[in-house]
Motif scaffolding. Structure first.
Motif, PDB file in Angstrom:
ATOM      1  N   THR A 445       0.838  -1.193   0.000  1.00  0.00           N
ATOM      2  CA  THR A 445       0.000   0.000   0.000  1.00  0.00           C
ATOM      3  C   THR A 445       0.877   1.249   0.000  1.00  0.00           C
ATOM      4  OG1 THR A 445      -0.128   0.276   2.405  1.00  0.00           O
ATOM      5  CG2 THR A 445      -1.678  -1.262   1.376  1.00  0.00           C
ATOM      6  N   ASN A 446       0.303   2.326  -0.474  1.00  0.00           N
ATOM      7  CA  ASN A 446       0.981   3.622  -0.447  1.00  0.00           C
ATOM      8  C   ASN A 446       0.947   4.264   0.934  1.00  0.00           C
ATOM      9  OD1 ASN A 446       2.136   4.243  -3.034  1.00  0.00           O
ATOM     10  ND2 ASN A 446       0.049   4.282  -3.847  1.00  0.00           N
ATOM     11  N   GLY A 447       0.394   3.551   1.904  1.00  0.00           N
ATOM     12  CA  GLY A 447       0.454   4.010   3.288  1.00  0.00           C
ATOM     13  C   GLY A 447       1.715   3.582   3.999  1.00  0.00           C
ATOM     14  N   ASN A 448       2.717   3.100   3.249  1.00  0.00           N
ATOM     15  CA  ASN A 448       4.014   2.668   3.776  1.00  0.00           C
ATOM     16  C   ASN A 448       3.884   1.446   4.706  1.00  0.00           C
ATOM     17  OD1 ASN A 448       5.209   4.825   2.389  1.00  0.00           O
ATOM     18  ND2 ASN A 448       5.051   6.194   4.163  1.00  0.00           N
ATOM     19  N   TYR A 449       3.070   0.523   4.297  1.00  0.00           N
ATOM     20  CA  TYR A 449       2.960  -0.748   5.016  1.00  0.00           C
ATOM     21  C   TYR A 449       2.386  -1.806   4.069  1.00  0.00           C
ATOM     22  CZ  TYR A 449      -2.073   0.182   5.486  1.00  0.00           C
ATOM     23  OH  TYR A 449      -3.405   0.435   5.236  1.00  0.00           O
ATOM     24  N   MET A 450       2.573  -3.067   4.430  1.00  0.00           N
ATOM     25  CA  MET A 450       1.993  -4.195   3.707  1.00  0.00           C
ATOM     26  C   MET A 450       0.869  -4.793   4.548  1.00  0.00           C
ATOM     27  SD  MET A 450       5.242  -6.186   1.964  1.00  0.00           S
ATOM     28  CE  MET A 450       6.103  -6.393   3.521  1.00  0.00           C
TER      29      MET A 450
END
Length: 544
Positions: A445-450
């Protein structure tokens, strides 16, 4: 009174005769009757000022006197024109002539400057009117030529027309070059001077040279073929540093056939895709230049002898490595960003890109057999589930009212949507990866997490395990699981390579991989500690 009047008239006649420009006669003297006599060789007093001399006509019987005048030995009076003599005191051999016009004052002319559109064409010898009045000179009517004309005349002497035209072209203004074009020129210059650059492939549209894919197995892979895959170890050192692409590397993939898994496929924005021997030598085996635009996606065929590629030129090519020919060529309606073969029927593949729909192609017929349409603008990635009966697609829908369409589950046969209520957070997912042993899949994700999701309906997201610590920042950063499933690996926008424990979601290792964003990571399917990474800078590294 009559004699005095006659003497005055005679002197005036002598003055007028000396001032005339029409008479070009030899020097002489005039008497009272107007007869000319030769006065050459007659000496006179030096340093006489003719401007201040005044002529006095004497009365009868009186010796005439004149201030600054001169007489010959015979007592004859000299005309006023003969009074200006040299410093040596000798009269000139020829008659002095009075200037008919005021003296023309000339000024030193400097070398004309180069003409330019940004400078005025004022002659170099131009004198302001105020300066001319201050020097009490009269401007000449014969104006000097402009610097441009003077330069043109000087250049034509001893030169041909071609050299003159070349000179004029050099004086022109250089046109403005856009910044993007300057960067491309600088990039081409740097890559042309690089010694480590691999030779370019054939031009677009021409069949590349055949690549021999023999039965030989790498000596490093042979011991692991018949043994059970052991636990994946964390790589620490760089085995090969692969350079050859002149643009960002988008994706990398090992050959799916285990006996030929020494070959690595890479796609790049430089319109090419390459095949490398990334286990034995680290050399580029072949370069394919079949596309006219950036190659965003390419996949190995399950047989390991063909490569399917798609790019921003709307083209699709299936290339046979052994013959170098194109077994299939198609043209899509959109720019292609992702490709996936069907896990069961290898003659069918899905493609998606900058469009609201995805298409399933049949290589045997060369036609589109099915379309999958949604209210989106772009498909980022595709992932097959349940042996090909279902698949997932990640899209760019990330607004507040469309977060339910970020990940969509589809039925492959009926083109129906199974679920679009999978990921509700306002982040896009540029990459999807399936776990090799557990019924779960990963979403970058572009939220800096998987995030971790279930592969069974209703595809719920795990709230307990979240793998974070890296940066995505808009890059299409990929993620993957190790062959044993115990480690997860991902790239980062700051160039790092991060590995996480699948069970605990803790960070296992961090590698300082690249100077630019690391966008792709993949584990070797056989060797337990070999990892390949690629970056936005155009280079790749093989870790062990």
């Amino acid at each position: 009174r009559t004699a005095r009047t006659l003497s005055l008239m005679a002197s005036l006649v002598a003055y007028d005769d000396s001032d005339s420009e029409a008479e070009r006669e030899t020097a002489g003297s005039f008497d009272a009757t107007g007869q000319m006599k030769d006065t050459s060789g007659v000496a006179g007093p030096p340093e006489k000022d003719f401007a201040s001399g005044t002529l006095d006509v004497p009365k009868a019987g009186v010796q005439p006197t004149k201030h600054g005048s001169c007489e010959d030995p015979g007592g004859h009076r000299l005309p006023l024109a003969q009074l200006g003599r040299s410093d040596r005191g000798s009269c000139p051999s020829q008659r002095l002539q009075w200037p008919g016009k005021e003296p023309q004052v000339t000024f030193p002319i400097r070398e004309p400057s180069r003409s330019s559109l940004w400078t005025s064409h004022v002659p170099a010898s131009h004198i302001p009117l105020a300066a001319a009045r201050f020097k009490q000179v009269k401007l000449s009517r014969n104006f000097p030529k402009s610097s441009f004309c003077a330069q043109s005349e000087s250049e034509t002497v001893g030169k041909n027309d071609s050299s003159f035209r070349k000179k004029k072209c050099e004086d022109c203004v250089v046109p403005y070059t856009p910044k993007r074009l300057r960067q491309l020129q600088a990039l081409s210059t740097e890559t042309g001077n690089s010694k480590e650059m691999e030779p370019q492939g054939p031009p677009a549209g021409r069949a590349p040279a055949p690549l021999y894919v023999g039965p030989r197995v790498s000596e490093f892979i042979q011991p692991y073929l018949n043994s059970h895959y052991k636990e994946t170890t964390v790589p620490r050192k760089v085995l090969f540093h692969l350079r050859g692409h002149r643009g960002p590397v988008n994706t990398i993939q090992w050959c799916p056939v285990l006996s030929k898994s020494h070959m690595l496929l890479s796609t790049s924005m430089d319109k090419t895709f390459k095949v490398w021997n990334a286990v034995d030598s680290g050399h580029c085996l072949q370069t394919y230049s079949l596309h006219t635009e950036a190659v965003r996606a390419a996949r190995w065929a399950p047989c390991g002898r063909r490569i399917l590629s798609g790019g921003f030129d709307f083209a699709l090519h299936l290339t046979d490595l052994e013959t170098g020919t194109q077994l299939f060529s198609g043209r899509s309606d959109f720019r292609i960003t992702t490709l996936k073969f069907h896990p069961k029927d290898h003659s069918i593949f899905l493609c998606g890109g900058f469009s609201s729909e995805m298409k399933a192609w049949d290589i045997r017929t060369g036609k589109v057999m099915r379309s999958y349409k949604a209210t989106i603008q772009q498909t980022l990635d595709i992932l097959f589930l349940r042996e090909g009966s279902e698949f997932l697609s990640s899209t760019d829908a990330s607004t507040r009212d469309s977060a339910d369409r970020t990940i969509i589950a589809w039925d492959f046969r009926t083109s129906a949507k199974i679920s679009n209520q999978i990921f509700h957070e306002r982040f896009t997912c540029p990459s999807l990866a399936l776990h090799p042993r557990e019924p779960v899949f990963l979403a970058q994700t572009n939220g800096n997490y998987m995030a971790l999701f279930s592969t069974v309906w209703p595809y719920r997201m795990s709230r307990r395990r979240r793998y974070e610590g890296h940066k995505v920042e808009g890059y299409s950063v990929g993620c993957e699981c190790s062959p044993g499933g115990d480690l997860l690996v991902t790239g980062s926008a700051d160039g790092r390579v991060l590995m996480y424990s699948f069970r605990t979601a803790s960070r296992a290792c961090t590698l300082q991989g690249h100077t630019q964003a690391c966008v792709g990571t993949t584990y070797h399917p056989v060797l337990p500690s070999v990892l390949a990474t690629c970056s936005w800078g155009g280079d790749m590294k093989i870790w062990h």
